[in-house]
Design a protein around this motif. Structure first.
Motif, PDB file in Angstrom:
ATOM      1  N   THR A   1     -80.291 -27.050 -45.897  1.00 10.59           N
ATOM      2  CA  THR A   1     -80.864 -26.660 -44.802  1.00 10.59           C
ATOM      3  C   THR A   1     -79.589 -25.437 -44.224  1.00 10.59           C
ATOM      4  O   THR A   1     -78.476 -25.376 -44.531  1.00 10.59           O
ATOM      5  CB  THR A   1     -80.976 -27.248 -43.338  1.00 10.59           C
ATOM      6  OG1 THR A   1     -80.004 -27.941 -42.753  1.00 10.59           O
ATOM      7  CG2 THR A   1     -82.104 -28.525 -43.634  1.00 10.59           C
ATOM      8  N   LEU A   2     -80.008 -24.608 -43.246  1.00 10.67           N
ATOM      9  CA  LEU A   2     -78.968 -23.894 -43.540  1.00 10.67           C
ATOM     10  C   LEU A   2     -77.867 -24.224 -42.509  1.00 10.67           C
ATOM     11  O   LEU A   2     -76.632 -23.899 -42.827  1.00 10.67           O
ATOM     12  CB  LEU A   2     -79.930 -22.208 -42.233  1.00 10.67           C
ATOM     13  CG  LEU A   2     -78.338 -21.065 -41.940  1.00 10.67           C
ATOM     14  CD1 LEU A   2     -77.827 -20.475 -42.525  1.00 10.67           C
ATOM     15  CD2 LEU A   2     -79.054 -20.256 -40.454  1.00 10.67           C
ATOM     16  N   SER A   3     -77.861 -25.431 -41.805  1.00  8.78           N
ATOM     17  CA  SER A   3     -77.277 -25.884 -40.685  1.00  8.78           C
ATOM     18  C   SER A   3     -76.105 -27.299 -41.892  1.00  8.78           C
ATOM     19  O   SER A   3     -75.117 -26.729 -41.732  1.00  8.78           O
ATOM     20  CB  SER A   3     -77.471 -27.532 -40.123  1.00  8.78           C
ATOM     21  OG  SER A   3     -78.399 -27.708 -40.358  1.00  8.78           O
ATOM     22  N   GLU A   4     -76.935 -27.403 -42.476  1.00 12.32           N
ATOM     23  CA  GLU A   4     -76.343 -28.040 -44.245  1.00 12.32           C
ATOM     24  C   GLU A   4     -75.040 -26.800 -44.957  1.00 12.32           C
ATOM     25  O   GLU A   4     -74.261 -27.701 -44.681  1.00 12.32           O
ATOM     26  CB  GLU A   4     -76.938 -29.009 -45.051  1.00 12.32           C
ATOM     27  CG  GLU A   4     -77.603 -29.681 -44.560  1.00 12.32           C
ATOM     28  CD  GLU A   4     -78.700 -30.415 -45.585  1.00 12.32           C
ATOM     29  OE1 GLU A   4     -79.310 -31.857 -45.412  1.00 12.32           O
ATOM     30  OE2 GLU A   4     -79.202 -29.737 -45.935  1.00 12.32           O
ATOM     31  N   ILE A   5     -75.625 -25.777 -44.329  1.00 12.72           N
ATOM     32  CA  ILE A   5     -74.900 -24.248 -45.623  1.00 12.72           C
ATOM     33  C   ILE A   5     -73.514 -24.116 -44.609  1.00 12.72           C
ATOM     34  O   ILE A   5     -72.356 -24.457 -44.941  1.00 12.72           O
ATOM     35  CB  ILE A   5     -76.003 -23.391 -46.129  1.00 12.72           C
ATOM     36  CG1 ILE A   5     -76.598 -24.402 -47.062  1.00 12.72           C
ATOM     37  CG2 ILE A   5     -74.745 -22.615 -46.466  1.00 12.72           C
ATOM     38  CD1 ILE A   5     -77.488 -23.024 -47.693  1.00 12.72           C
TER      39      ILE A   5
END
Length: 82
Positions: free
Chosen positions: A58-62
């Motif tokens: 996910t974008l938040s993980e990256i």
């Protein structure tokens, strides 16, 4: 797959992406610790990890991963859910 096995594979991917066989990653490693690590190689690293493990971050993980350890933790979550 065990975390140490995943870590070894991610290290292999990083060595390929950064074209540097001497890279040693730890949980605390950040982009600032690797000379070759810039925004473009970061995208390549993420893409290659996603391809290898057949997952999608996910974008938040990256954006939320402050070091390699946090990225590996996110990856392990995907593997366990798979």
């Amino acid at each position: 797959m065990e975390r140490n096995e995943v870590f070894e594979k991610v290290t292999e991917i990083a060595r390929d992406v950064f074209e540097n066989d001497e890279i040693v990653l730890t949980d605390a490693t950040t982009a600032a610790d690797v000379e070759e690590w810039d925004s473009l190689t970061h995208l390549s690293l993420i893409s290659d990890i996603e391809d290898e493990f057949e997952i999608t971050f996910t974008l938040s993980e990256i954006s939320g991963s402050k070091n390699v350890g946090e990225l590996i933790n996110a990856l392990m979550k995907h593997i366990s859910e798979g």
